[in-house]
Scaffold this motif. Structure first.
Motif, PDB file in Angstrom:
ATOM      1  N   LEU A  37      -5.647  16.367  -1.967  1.00  0.00           N
ATOM      2  CA  LEU A  37      -3.766  16.629  -2.798  1.00  0.00           C
ATOM      3  C   LEU A  37      -4.874  15.853  -3.388  1.00  0.00           C
ATOM      4  CD1 LEU A  37      -0.837  16.327  -3.002  1.00  0.00           C
ATOM      5  CD2 LEU A  37      -1.531  13.949  -1.722  1.00  0.00           C
ATOM      6  N   HIS A  38      -4.234  15.945  -4.727  1.00  0.00           N
ATOM      7  CA  HIS A  38      -4.223  15.388  -6.509  1.00  0.00           C
ATOM      8  C   HIS A  38      -2.523  14.514  -6.982  1.00  0.00           C
ATOM      9  CE1 HIS A  38      -5.817  13.267  -9.676  1.00  0.00           C
ATOM     10  NE2 HIS A  38      -4.809  14.418 -10.214  1.00  0.00           N
ATOM     11  N   VAL A  39      -2.726  13.602  -6.968  1.00  0.00           N
ATOM     12  CA  VAL A  39      -1.280  12.930  -7.136  1.00  0.00           C
ATOM     13  C   VAL A  39      -1.740  12.562  -8.748  1.00  0.00           C
ATOM     14  CG1 VAL A  39       0.366  10.967  -6.839  1.00  0.00           C
ATOM     15  CG2 VAL A  39      -0.941  12.309  -4.965  1.00  0.00           C
ATOM     16  N   TRP A  40      -0.207  12.833  -9.849  1.00  0.00           N
ATOM     17  CA  TRP A  40      -0.650  12.783 -11.088  1.00  0.00           C
ATOM     18  C   TRP A  40       0.932  11.758 -11.548  1.00  0.00           C
ATOM     19  CZ3 TRP A  40      -3.050  11.623 -15.194  1.00  0.00           C
ATOM     20  CH2 TRP A  40      -2.934  11.590 -15.949  1.00  0.00           C
ATOM     21  N   VAL A  41       0.575  11.144 -12.254  1.00  0.00           N
ATOM     22  CA  VAL A  41       1.699  10.130 -12.599  1.00  0.00           C
ATOM     23  C   VAL A  41       1.890  10.809 -14.370  1.00  0.00           C
ATOM     24  CG1 VAL A  41       2.681   7.465 -12.950  1.00  0.00           C
ATOM     25  CG2 VAL A  41       1.834   8.274 -11.367  1.00  0.00           C
ATOM     26  N   PRO A  42       2.628  10.954 -14.415  1.00  0.00           N
ATOM     27  CA  PRO A  42       2.613  11.240 -16.063  1.00  0.00           C
ATOM     28  C   PRO A  42       3.841   9.599 -17.265  1.00  0.00           C
ATOM     29  CG  PRO A  42       4.395  12.562 -15.852  1.00  0.00           C
ATOM     30  CD  PRO A  42       3.827  11.811 -14.352  1.00  0.00           C
ATOM     31  N   HIS A  43       2.953   8.900 -16.921  1.00  0.00           N
ATOM     32  CA  HIS A  43       3.829   7.997 -17.811  1.00  0.00           C
ATOM     33  C   HIS A  43       2.804   6.864 -17.958  1.00  0.00           C
ATOM     34  CE1 HIS A  43       7.626   9.253 -16.316  1.00  0.00           C
ATOM     35  NE2 HIS A  43       7.240   9.309 -15.374  1.00  0.00           N
ATOM     36  N   PRO A  95      -4.801   3.115 -12.080  1.00  0.00           N
ATOM     37  CA  PRO A  95      -4.641   4.492 -13.258  1.00  0.00           C
ATOM     38  C   PRO A  95      -3.712   5.522 -12.749  1.00  0.00           C
ATOM     39  CG  PRO A  95      -6.424   4.747 -11.398  1.00  0.00           C
ATOM     40  CD  PRO A  95      -5.674   3.828 -11.248  1.00  0.00           C
ATOM     41  N   PRO A  96      -3.524   6.201 -13.765  1.00  0.00           N
ATOM     42  CA  PRO A  96      -2.202   7.193 -13.085  1.00  0.00           C
ATOM     43  C   PRO A  96      -2.212   8.227 -12.239  1.00  0.00           C
ATOM     44  CG  PRO A  96      -2.585   7.499 -15.614  1.00  0.00           C
ATOM     45  CD  PRO A  96      -3.764   6.597 -14.637  1.00  0.00           C
ATOM     46  N   TYR A  97      -3.768   8.346 -11.219  1.00  0.00           N
ATOM     47  CA  TYR A  97      -4.392   9.470 -10.640  1.00  0.00           C
ATOM     48  C   TYR A  97      -4.756   9.230  -9.431  1.00  0.00           C
ATOM     49  CZ  TYR A  97      -8.491   8.062 -13.744  1.00  0.00           C
ATOM     50  OH  TYR A  97      -9.187   7.683 -13.391  1.00  0.00           O
ATOM     51  N   ALA A  98      -4.589   9.647  -8.541  1.00  0.00           N
ATOM     52  CA  ALA A  98      -5.310   9.604  -6.904  1.00  0.00           C
ATOM     53  C   ALA A  98      -5.838  11.217  -6.089  1.00  0.00           C
ATOM     54  CB  ALA A  98      -4.605   8.955  -6.240  1.00  0.00           C
ATOM     55  N   THR A  99      -6.579  10.492  -5.714  1.00  0.00           N
ATOM     56  CA  THR A  99      -7.394  11.911  -4.783  1.00  0.00           C
ATOM     57  C   THR A  99      -7.536  11.587  -3.240  1.00  0.00           C
ATOM     58  OG1 THR A  99      -7.945  13.028  -6.752  1.00  0.00           O
ATOM     59  CG2 THR A  99      -8.339  14.112  -5.211  1.00  0.00           C
ATOM     60  N   VAL A 100      -6.818  12.519  -2.634  1.00  0.00           N
ATOM     61  CA  VAL A 100      -6.316  11.851  -1.310  1.00  0.00           C
ATOM     62  C   VAL A 100      -6.727  12.841  -0.266  1.00  0.00           C
ATOM     63  CG1 VAL A 100      -5.278  11.219   0.816  1.00  0.00           C
ATOM     64  CG2 VAL A 100      -5.255  10.083  -1.327  1.00  0.00           C
ATOM     65  N   PRO A 101      -8.638  12.763   0.498  1.00  0.00           N
ATOM     66  CA  PRO A 101      -8.814  14.343   1.754  1.00  0.00           C
ATOM     67  C   PRO A 101      -7.860  14.690   2.670  1.00  0.00           C
ATOM     68  CG  PRO A 101     -10.518  12.513   1.194  1.00  0.00           C
ATOM     69  CD  PRO A 101      -9.231  11.492   0.736  1.00  0.00           C
ATOM     70  N   VAL A 102      -7.567  16.048   2.741  1.00  0.00           N
ATOM     71  CA  VAL A 102      -6.417  16.429   3.288  1.00  0.00           C
ATOM     72  C   VAL A 102      -7.025  17.344   4.353  1.00  0.00           C
ATOM     73  CG1 VAL A 102      -4.112  17.858   3.753  1.00  0.00           C
ATOM     74  CG2 VAL A 102      -5.111  17.092   2.038  1.00  0.00           C
ATOM     75  N   LEU A 103      -6.594  16.942   5.561  1.00  0.00           N
ATOM     76  CA  LEU A 103      -7.607  17.767   7.267  1.00  0.00           C
ATOM     77  C   LEU A 103      -6.303  17.984   7.873  1.00  0.00           C
ATOM     78  CD1 LEU A 103     -10.011  14.509   7.321  1.00  0.00           C
ATOM     79  CD2 LEU A 103     -10.983  16.795   6.015  1.00  0.00           C
ATOM     80  N   ASP A 104      -6.986  19.002   8.375  1.00  0.00           N
ATOM     81  CA  ASP A 104      -6.111  19.469   9.381  1.00  0.00           C
ATOM     82  C   ASP A 104      -4.216  19.259   8.977  1.00  0.00           C
ATOM     83  OD1 ASP A 104      -6.392  20.887  11.260  1.00  0.00           O
ATOM     84  OD2 ASP A 104      -6.126  19.139  13.110  1.00  0.00           O
ATOM     85  N   GLY A 105      -3.695  19.078   7.500  1.00  0.00           N
ATOM     86  CA  GLY A 105      -2.755  19.343   7.266  1.00  0.00           C
ATOM     87  C   GLY A 105      -2.145  18.012   6.796  1.00  0.00           C
ATOM     88  N   ARG A 130       3.567  14.128  -9.970  1.00  0.00           N
ATOM     89  CA  ARG A 130       2.972  15.257  -9.547  1.00  0.00           C
ATOM     90  C   ARG A 130       2.486  15.147  -8.248  1.00  0.00           C
ATOM     91  NH1 ARG A 130       3.657  20.410 -11.099  1.00  0.00           N
ATOM     92  NH2 ARG A 130       4.920  19.682 -12.696  1.00  0.00           N
ATOM     93  N   PHE A 131       2.686  16.168  -6.978  1.00  0.00           N
ATOM     94  CA  PHE A 131       1.728  16.277  -5.909  1.00  0.00           C
ATOM     95  C   PHE A 131       1.080  17.841  -6.239  1.00  0.00           C
ATOM     96  CE2 PHE A 131       4.344  13.899  -3.550  1.00  0.00           C
ATOM     97  CZ  PHE A 131       3.661  13.105  -3.941  1.00  0.00           C
ATOM     98  N   SER A 132      -0.098  17.832  -6.533  1.00  0.00           N
ATOM     99  CA  SER A 132      -1.497  19.062  -6.076  1.00  0.00           C
ATOM    100  C   SER A 132      -1.577  19.262  -5.025  1.00  0.00           C
ATOM    101  CB  SER A 132      -1.649  19.281  -7.491  1.00  0.00           C
ATOM    102  OG  SER A 132      -0.863  19.375  -8.727  1.00  0.00           O
TER     103      SER A 132
END
Length: 136
Positions: A37-43, A95-105, A130-132
């Motif tokens: 899961l990548h999270v982005w804050v466009p500010h 930072p305006p971004y973060a990436t978190v591992p997703v395991l089993d949903g 934004r969640f991606s």
């Protein structure tokens, strides 16, 4: 990749807003299994942090930012409310971004960790996040 942008009302005071539930709902809605899961804050005046909430750490984070980056007249970026220039420096520390591992949903966060939007800009009460999700 699946992606969605949400709005968060942060109000007119500095906040640490826990996004974990909204992120988990997004993962459920897109049928996530394993991936990222990548999270982005466009500010230019908000950031993200993985921090404990509810036990005082969120307030401590805001206090530390106030100590490190006082809301006063030292800032060259001088529009908005007094001291607003410091809000433009916050994303260099959070930072305006973060990436978190997703395991089993599920977000693979630690026991006391939360994924949080940190917004110190009292001039902008509504933020986009934004969640991606990228499947593994």
């Amino acid at each position: 990749m699946k992606s969605v942008e949400i709005e968060i009302t942060t109000g007119r005071r500095a906040v640490v807003h826990d996004l974990s539930e909204q992120a988990q709902k997004f993962l459920a809605d897109c049928g996530a299994t394993d991936g990222l899961l990548h999270v982005w804050v466009p500010h230019a005046t908000a950031g993200l942090a993985v921090v404990e909430t509810g036990a005082g750490s969120d307030d401590d984070l805001l206090a530390a930012l106030d100590d490190l980056l006082p809301r006063d007249d030292r800032w060259r970026h001088a529009h908005g409310t007094p001291g607003h220039g410091r809000d433009h420096v916050v994303p260099a520390f959070l930072p305006p971004y973060a990436t978190v591992p997703v395991l089993d949903g599920r977000l693979a966060l630690g026991t006391w960790q939360s994924l949080c939007l940190v917004d110190t800009n009292v001039d902008n009460p509504v933020r986009k996040v934004r969640f991606s999700y990228l499947a593994g």
